[in-house]
Design an enzyme around this catalytic site. Structure first.
Site, mmCIF file in Angstrom:
data_model
loop_
_atom_site.group_PDB
_atom_site.id
_atom_site.type_symbol
_atom_site.label_atom_id
_atom_site.label_comp_id
_atom_site.label_asym_id
_atom_site.label_seq_id
_atom_site.Cartn_x
_atom_site.Cartn_y
_atom_site.Cartn_z
ATOM 1 N N GLY A 431 1.572 67.134 48.107
ATOM 2 C CA GLY A 431 2.282 67.537 47.193
ATOM 3 C C GLY A 431 2.700 69.311 47.209
ATOM 4 O O GLY A 431 3.526 69.652 46.282
ATOM 5 N N GLY A 437 -3.401 66.664 50.903
ATOM 6 C CA GLY A 437 -2.756 65.211 52.343
ATOM 7 C C GLY A 437 -3.026 65.917 53.048
ATOM 8 O O GLY A 437 -1.972 65.408 54.381
HETATM 9 FE FE1 SF4 Z 1 -2.079 68.642 44.452
HETATM 10 FE FE2 SF4 Z 1 -4.019 68.619 46.532
HETATM 11 FE FE3 SF4 Z 1 -1.624 67.450 45.997
HETATM 12 FE FE4 SF4 Z 1 -1.131 69.772 46.145
HETATM 13 S S1 SF4 Z 1 -1.868 68.903 47.692
HETATM 14 S S2 SF4 Z 1 -0.306 68.968 44.576
HETATM 15 S S3 SF4 Z 1 -3.215 70.741 44.460
HETATM 16 S S4 SF4 Z 1 -3.123 66.913 44.920
#
Ligand code: SF4
Length: 509
Positions: A431, A437
């Site tokens: 995200g 991810g």
């Molecule tokens: Fe949240 Fe990690 Fe996804 Fe960024 S990468 S939106 S910090 S869960």
């Protein structure tokens, strides 16, 4: 001495582990009465996460060494989120772990006691701590394994959480143990890969892998080999050295690879060997042997979904695709029932956020495959769905620039409707630049972003291509810095056709 950053100052004044005996008192007082450091830093030493997106509804991250759990444990987790009503859910994480969502602070003391009763803990699972130790998800049942990673991972966790373990690392720290030809682990700060030395099977040590918003690295050979029984003490030595020597001034330059850069690999190795001598004794340090880093891991991780013969004759594992790793109380209860009814009660979680039921005899397979849950958690997911990995997204994470899981789910379904994809294509959705991810590990990586469309800023993704976890591993590289979500299916369709041999499906007449 370098100035401590703000987080370090809070950690230096108090260790979150010391909150454990006071948890009942804190929850009785109410979360609104807690100071910011307690709420956002110290509670994470117990695995408790304040979530700004859902104030008052906390997340609890467990530790599931090697991704192993059993039906009774899963039942306890299901009951915990069932009590949260529509707020409750759980995610399988990219570290073979589970995090529970929607919990009240007052739920925590009884839940901690319930976890302990079934042999689970959430201790030191967040913030600057050694995170869940991962291993081969098929350990002990894998016809291809070189070594069963479960007892090794369990012993590493016991050492790390024991009285000699670290309480105040400068940053989080990921440890993993490989046991099979497909144990890709170079995204960890410390990875043990199976390797021979003079005909003896042990582990070569890889160090410094990590992903972040600032920098992404695959782990590099430390130049040491050690026998399996030395893994816990060696891990402790590496952590204690990092706790002493890691930078505490700039949190963006603190992961292990920065320390290795600062002192040089040769010096770092010599210091770790010295630290090991202090942990295990000088005689034990002789167990460490210079090594060129050659190892037995030679291909990308298997898709665990489907029915597969175990190394035990007559038994099978049944791998289930859990869409985006999202679980709810009823599906968890059902999963536990299936594991108990058709197998030995054993379950495993994979880094691709899927689950498997272990030890299913041949004559129970047909009945298991007919269970209604398997229409949702399929054994035969499509080539894009099977290994689509996604971070939490904006429903629960305040950093998210897009709704990661729901976007990933919808786009993958749409692409599988439009295209025939000849083989699995790993997509990793994240995200924001924090990269939870793991977008750089995907054949296609997608990262939440903003882009301009028709004069307005809209939700979008950056697209990365070319990540590989095979024999010649590499990180995905930026391909497009802003595709609006509304245009994403078409853009990915083109990429899949041009680069992955996908073909448009014939439309119904
Ligand atoms: Fe949240 Fe990690 Fe996804 Fe960024 S990468 S939106 S910090 S869960």
């Amino acid at each position: 001495m370098a100035t401590l950053n703000k987080v370090e100052q809070a950690k230096a004044s108090f260790c979150g582990l010391d909150l454990a005996p006071r948890l009942g008192e804190l929850s009785a007082a109410g979360w609104e009465s807690l100071d910011e450091a307690t709420l956002t830093i110290h509670l994470k030493w117990l695995g408790i996460f304040f979530r700004p997106v859902t104030p008052g509804r906390f997340m609890l991250r467990l530790r599931l060494p090697n991704g192993v759990l059993n039906a009774d444990q899963l039942d306890v987790l299901a009951e915990a989120i069932d009590r949260c009503g529509s707020h409750g859910s759980a995610d399988i994480t990219t570290r073979q772990n589970i995090q529970l969502r929607g919990l009240l602070l007052e739920d925590m003391p009884p839940l901690m006691a319930a976890l302990e009763r079934v042999g689970l803990t959430s201790r030191q699972s967040g913030h600057d701590n050694p995170r869940n130790v991962t291993g081969n998800p098929l350990a002990g049942i894998d016809p291809e394994e070189f070594i069963d990673t479960r007892p090794l991972v369990d012993r590493i966790q016991a050492a790390v959480l024991g009285p000699e373990g670290p309480r105040n690392l400068p940053r989080k720290f990921n440890v993993a143990v490989g046991g099979a030809p497909d144990s890709f682990l170079l995204h960890n700060d410390l990875a043990f890969l199976p390797a021979f030395n003079d005909g003896t099977l042990g582990f070569t040590v890889m160090v410094g892998g990590f992903f972040s918003a600032q920098r992404n690295e695959l782990a590099i050979p430390l130049g040491l080999w050690l026998p399996a029984d030395q893994l816990p003490a060696f891990t402790l030595a590496v952590l204690r050295h990092y706790e002493r020597q890691g930078d505490r001034s700039n949190r963006n330059k603190t992961r292990l690879m920065y320390l290795i850069d600062a002192v040089g690999l040769d010096t770092y190795r010599a210091e770790v060997v010295e630290s090991y001598g202090a942990v295990a004794g000088a005689a034990a340090a002789l167990a460490l042997v210079p090594h060129d880093g050659t190892h037995l891991v030679c291909r990308a991780p298997r898709d665990i979904c489907g029915v597969h013969a175990q190394k035990q004759p007559g038994l099978h594992w049944v791998g289930l695709h859990v869409p985006m790793g999202r679980l709810h109380a009823d599906s968890m209860t059902d999963l536990a029932r299936l594991a108990r009814t058709y197998g030995s009660g054993g379950l495993r979680l994979s880094e691709s956020q899927n689950a498997l039921i272990a030890d299913v005899p041949s004559d129970r397979l047909e009945a298991l495959l007919a269970e209604p849950l398997l229409r949702h958690f399929r054994v035969d997911p499509g080539p894009l769905a099977a290994e689509a990995v996604s971070c939490t997204g904006n429903r629960y994470c305040s950093f998210a620039l897009i709704p990661t899981k729901s976007t990933a789910q919808a786009v993958v379904e749409e692409l599988e409707r439009r295209l025939e994809v000849p083989h699995g294509v790993r997509t990793h959705w994240t995200g924001c630049p924090n990269a939870c991810g793991q977008p750089y590990m995907g054949a296609i990586g997608l990262m939440g972003a903003k882009a301009r469309k028709d004069g307005a800023m809209v939700e979008a993704v950056k697209v990365f291509l070319g990540g590989s976890m095979a024999a010649d591993p590499r990180l995905a590289e930026l391909h497009d810095k802003g595709i609006p979500l509304s245009e994403l299916p078409e853009a990915l369709e083109q990429i899949l056709v041009e680069r992955f041999g996908a073909r448009p499906r014939a439309l119904p007449a």
